[in-house]
Design a protein around this motif. Structure first.
Motif, PDB file in Angstrom:
ATOM      1  N   LEU A 206     -18.202   1.772 -13.209  1.00 59.55           N
ATOM      2  CA  LEU A 206     -19.262   0.962 -13.582  1.00 59.55           C
ATOM      3  C   LEU A 206     -19.583  -0.110 -12.566  1.00 59.55           C
ATOM      4  N   SER A 207     -18.335  -0.621 -11.761  1.00 60.39           N
ATOM      5  CA  SER A 207     -18.572  -1.580 -10.650  1.00 60.39           C
ATOM      6  C   SER A 207     -19.011  -1.281  -9.523  1.00 60.39           C
ATOM      7  N   VAL A 208     -19.016   0.384  -9.461  1.00 62.77           N
ATOM      8  CA  VAL A 208     -19.369   1.038  -7.973  1.00 62.77           C
ATOM      9  C   VAL A 208     -18.216   0.461  -7.076  1.00 62.77           C
ATOM     10  N   GLY A 209     -17.175   0.474  -7.390  1.00 61.66           N
ATOM     11  CA  GLY A 209     -15.979  -0.150  -6.349  1.00 61.66           C
ATOM     12  C   GLY A 209     -14.809   0.768  -5.666  1.00 61.66           C
ATOM     13  N   GLY A 210     -13.926   0.848  -6.338  1.00 55.21           N
ATOM     14  CA  GLY A 210     -12.687   1.745  -5.929  1.00 55.21           C
ATOM     15  C   GLY A 210     -11.510   0.906  -5.494  1.00 55.21           C
ATOM     16  N   HIS A 211     -11.807  -0.384  -5.196  1.00 53.52           N
ATOM     17  CA  HIS A 211     -10.477  -1.325  -4.951  1.00 53.52           C
ATOM     18  C   HIS A 211      -9.748  -1.385  -5.914  1.00 53.52           C
ATOM     19  N   GLY A 212     -10.019  -1.839  -7.185  1.00 52.51           N
ATOM     20  CA  GLY A 212      -9.169  -1.914  -8.417  1.00 52.51           C
ATOM     21  C   GLY A 212      -8.376  -0.620  -8.526  1.00 52.51           C
ATOM     22  N   MET A 213      -9.219   0.446  -8.416  1.00 56.42           N
ATOM     23  CA  MET A 213      -8.357   1.679  -8.522  1.00 56.42           C
ATOM     24  C   MET A 213      -7.174   1.919  -7.705  1.00 56.42           C
ATOM     25  N   HIS A 214      -7.276   1.624  -6.465  1.00 53.04           N
ATOM     26  CA  HIS A 214      -6.205   1.736  -5.318  1.00 53.04           C
ATOM     27  C   HIS A 214      -5.138   0.587  -5.696  1.00 53.04           C
ATOM     28  N   VAL A 215      -5.441  -0.533  -6.005  1.00 57.38           N
ATOM     29  CA  VAL A 215      -4.540  -1.514  -6.292  1.00 57.38           C
ATOM     30  C   VAL A 215      -3.871  -1.331  -7.596  1.00 57.38           C
ATOM     31  N   ASN A 216      -4.082  -0.714  -8.697  1.00 60.13           N
ATOM     32  CA  ASN A 216      -3.618  -0.300  -9.804  1.00 60.13           C
ATOM     33  C   ASN A 216      -2.441   0.560  -9.652  1.00 60.13           C
ATOM     34  N   GLY A 217      -2.820   1.524  -8.845  1.00 64.16           N
ATOM     35  CA  GLY A 217      -1.897   2.725  -8.298  1.00 64.16           C
ATOM     36  C   GLY A 217      -0.730   1.972  -7.568  1.00 64.16           C
ATOM     37  N   ILE A 218      -1.024   1.192  -6.642  1.00 61.54           N
ATOM     38  CA  ILE A 218       0.159   0.544  -5.777  1.00 61.54           C
ATOM     39  C   ILE A 218       1.083  -0.139  -6.918  1.00 61.54           C
ATOM     40  N   VAL A 219       0.640  -0.865  -7.924  1.00 58.62           N
ATOM     41  CA  VAL A 219       1.272  -1.730  -8.770  1.00 58.62           C
ATOM     42  C   VAL A 219       2.240  -0.750  -9.514  1.00 58.62           C
ATOM     43  N   ALA A 220       1.793   0.294 -10.161  1.00 63.48           N
ATOM     44  CA  ALA A 220       2.236   1.062 -11.281  1.00 63.48           C
ATOM     45  C   ALA A 220       2.175   2.456 -11.253  1.00 63.48           C
ATOM     46  N   GLY A 221       1.669   3.151 -10.124  1.00 63.52           N
ATOM     47  CA  GLY A 221       1.695   4.615 -10.147  1.00 63.52           C
ATOM     48  C   GLY A 221       2.650   5.363 -10.514  1.00 63.52           C
ATOM     49  N   ARG A 222       2.774   6.466 -11.171  1.00 66.70           N
ATOM     50  CA  ARG A 222       3.756   7.169 -11.838  1.00 66.70           C
ATOM     51  C   ARG A 222       4.239   8.211 -10.656  1.00 66.70           C
ATOM     52  N   ASP A 223       5.254   8.842 -11.168  1.00 66.81           N
ATOM     53  CA  ASP A 223       5.702   9.783 -10.054  1.00 66.81           C
ATOM     54  C   ASP A 223       4.772  11.119  -9.941  1.00 66.81           C
ATOM     55  N   ILE A 224       4.320  11.498  -8.663  1.00 66.63           N
ATOM     56  CA  ILE A 224       3.560  12.609  -8.652  1.00 66.63           C
ATOM     57  C   ILE A 224       3.725  13.200  -7.261  1.00 66.63           C
ATOM     58  N   THR A 225       3.449  14.372  -7.122  1.00 72.33           N
ATOM     59  CA  THR A 225       3.357  15.240  -5.978  1.00 72.33           C
ATOM     60  C   THR A 225       2.148  15.701  -5.266  1.00 72.33           C
ATOM     61  N   LEU A 226       1.857  15.356  -4.074  1.00 66.86           N
ATOM     62  CA  LEU A 226       0.418  15.492  -3.855  1.00 66.86           C
ATOM     63  C   LEU A 226       0.441  17.175  -3.284  1.00 66.86           C
ATOM     64  N   PRO A 227      -0.628  17.742  -2.966  1.00 72.03           N
ATOM     65  CA  PRO A 227      -0.698  19.090  -2.760  1.00 72.03           C
ATOM     66  C   PRO A 227       0.143  19.266  -1.451  1.00 72.03           C
ATOM     67  N   ASP A 228       0.315  18.377  -0.433  1.00 70.88           N
ATOM     68  CA  ASP A 228       0.911  18.609   0.805  1.00 70.88           C
ATOM     69  C   ASP A 228       2.446  18.260   0.636  1.00 70.88           C
ATOM     70  N   GLY A 229       2.963  18.148  -0.591  1.00 69.76           N
ATOM     71  CA  GLY A 229       4.350  18.037  -0.881  1.00 69.76           C
ATOM     72  C   GLY A 229       4.912  16.775  -0.865  1.00 69.76           C
TER      73      GLY A 229
END
Length: 486
Positions: A206-229
């Motif tokens: 709605l904000s046409v942003g992306g900044h907040g999405m990145h910041v929220n993940g740095i705060v409290a992103g859960r454990d994940i494994t990216l496609p490259d391992g």
């Protein structure tokens, strides 16, 4: 946050207008002012605006009073239109003509008049460098669980978030985002803003942003494994998130309205009927925005009044120090982060060379304070360069880093905006370690235990140990700080 080496990009956007140190000239409305009345002081930035605004051009201001009733009465007396108020700090937001703004300064009970200054996001590995992984793997909180921020909510005031993003999903299918608010503001000047519960909507879209999405993940992103391992998580992968979207284009009233919402709701952010086990109290705000080129610290601003009330009520405020670089010859630090109140932190960006080393460098873009003036120095350093976190490829900021990871769900971006949420998540870990800690104790623990990496300016004597104009007290050490705060 574990990452592999990726293309780095620095997005160093701050405010479109710096604070101007311009004294207010004799107002055009001088003839309207009651003789002998003392005028309340005016914010320098507003002074510069009033000197050039046409008489018929309306503007939005924050009228500070001895209390909200006095500010309201003053606004009404001069014909300004009240649009909202921040009741705990006695501030009324109002709109009107320059002559009315000048006149309100003479009214009884008015203590300060502030403008609706434009601000922008402070953009630019990690849990190994900060010892965050070590703390999670070896220490437990007062609740007996691994030290990952569980039981604490972090309020992220930013462009927004997608609560359904895979980086923010718990194992049981629920989201790390326990409250998702969108501040609906008058579109041109944000003269009034009201929070709306957005549920599971992508407020960053709605904000046409992306900044907040990145910041929220740095705060409290859960454990994940990216496609490259690559295995990855945020600074506090057990913490809860309260996202308050203020949009991609900011004015100070929108950001202050978000901070004020935290002040009024931090004890029960999801409502009185929702248990803390589901929606924990907010103990820290993460603020990655501010004006270009730093500016003078303004103790009379609504931002400062609100964050000082938050400290009194046990909530830490964390600020990006800015992306204006510098060499120590001038103060380029973000103004509200320079608040000397214990429990208000400013964060410089550290680069771990994409290896996790603790002996890295101060990022070139990270704003410096003025050498010799300790009041302008950042407080602490955290990783802010070459940071991979959650994004969406269709959001503008998520295209700036050059990485298209997992179909564009992740990207690598740099800035003090990325360093700040590291500290915000770590503060959540410290409150998990000691729920009764005060904001002042949290700041002391972080600063007194910081790792003294040697790149850049020499350290000198300061509060809570030695400090420096470019990196503050040094690189955050989660293990040492958690042990110190117990």
């Amino acid at each position: 946050m574990h990452t592999v080496k990726r293309t780095r990009a620095v997005v160093a956007t701050v405010a479109t207008a710096a604070l101007a140190a311009v004294a207010l000239a004799t107002p055009a409305s001088a003839g309207l002012l009651p003789s002998g009345n003392t005028l309340a002081p005016v914010q320098p930035w507003l002074a510069s605006q009033l000197s050039v605004l046409k008489a018929a051009t309306p503007t939005t201001v924050l009228v500070h009073g001895t209390d909200t009733a006095a500010a309201t009465k003053a606004v009404q007396a001069v014909g300004l239109r009240k649009v909202t108020s921040f009741d705990k700090v006695g501030v009324v937001v109002a709109t009107g003509l320059p002559a009315q703004v000048q006149l309100v300064r003479s009214q009884p009970g008015v203590t300060y008049v502030e403008g609706n200054q434009p601000i922008e996001m402070l953009l630019s590995t990690s849990n190994k460098a900060t010892r965050g992984d070590e703390a999670r793997n070896t220490l437990t909180g007062a609740n007996g669980t691994a030290l990952d921020g569980k039981g604490v909510s972090v309020a992220v005031i930013d462009s927004g978030v997608d609560p359904t993003h895979p980086f923010l999903q718990n194992a049981d299918g629920t989201s790390a985002v326990v409250k998702n608010l969108k501040m609906l503001c008058e579109p041109l000047t944000e003269s009034t803003c009201a929070p709306v519960d957005a549920g599971s909507l992508n407020t960053d879209l709605l904000s046409v942003g992306g900044h907040g999405m990145h910041v929220n993940g740095i705060v409290a992103g859960r454990d994940i494994t990216l496609p490259d391992g690559t295995k990855m998580h945020g600074a506090a992968p057990g913490a809860s998130l309260v996202s308050i979207s203020t949009g991609a284009v900011l004015f100070i009233i929108g950001a202050d309205a978000a901070l004020n919402w935290v002040l009024e709701n931090h004890a029960a952010p999801c409502g009185a009927g929702v248990p803390a086990s589901t929606c924990p109290p907010i103990k820290v705000t993460s603020n990655s925005y501010g004006p270009t080129g730093g500016g003078a610290f303004d103790p009379n601003s609504a931002t400062v009044k609100i964050q000082r009330e938050l400290v009194k009520e046990g909530v830490v405020s964390v600020w990006a120090n800015g992306n204006d670089g510098g060499d120590g010859s001038e103060d380029l630090s973000n103004p509200p982060g320079k608040d000397p109140t214990p429990g208000i932190l400013s964060v410089a960006s550290f680069y771990d060379q994409d290896t996790g080393t603790r002996d890295g460098t101060v990022s070139d873009f990270s704003s410096r304070g003025k050498a010799g003036d300790l009041s302008t120095y950042p407080d602490i350093s955290a990783p802010g360069e070459s940071i991979t976190s959650s994004c969406r490829i269709y959001l503008p900021i998520c295209t700036t880093g050059g990485d298209v990871i997992d179909g564009g769900n992740y990207n690598t971006i740099s800035g003090t905006s990325m360093a700040t949420p590291h500290i915000s998540g770590i503060v959540a870990q410290l409150f998990q370690a000691n729920p009764s800690a005060t904001p002042a104790q949290v700041e002391a623990a972080l600063e007194s235990t910081a790792y003294k990496y040697t790149d850049g300016a020499a350290y000198e004597a300061g509060t809570n140990g030695t400090t420096s104009f470019d990196k503050g007290h040094g690189l955050v050490d989660v293990v040492a700080a958690a042990n110190a705060v117990r």
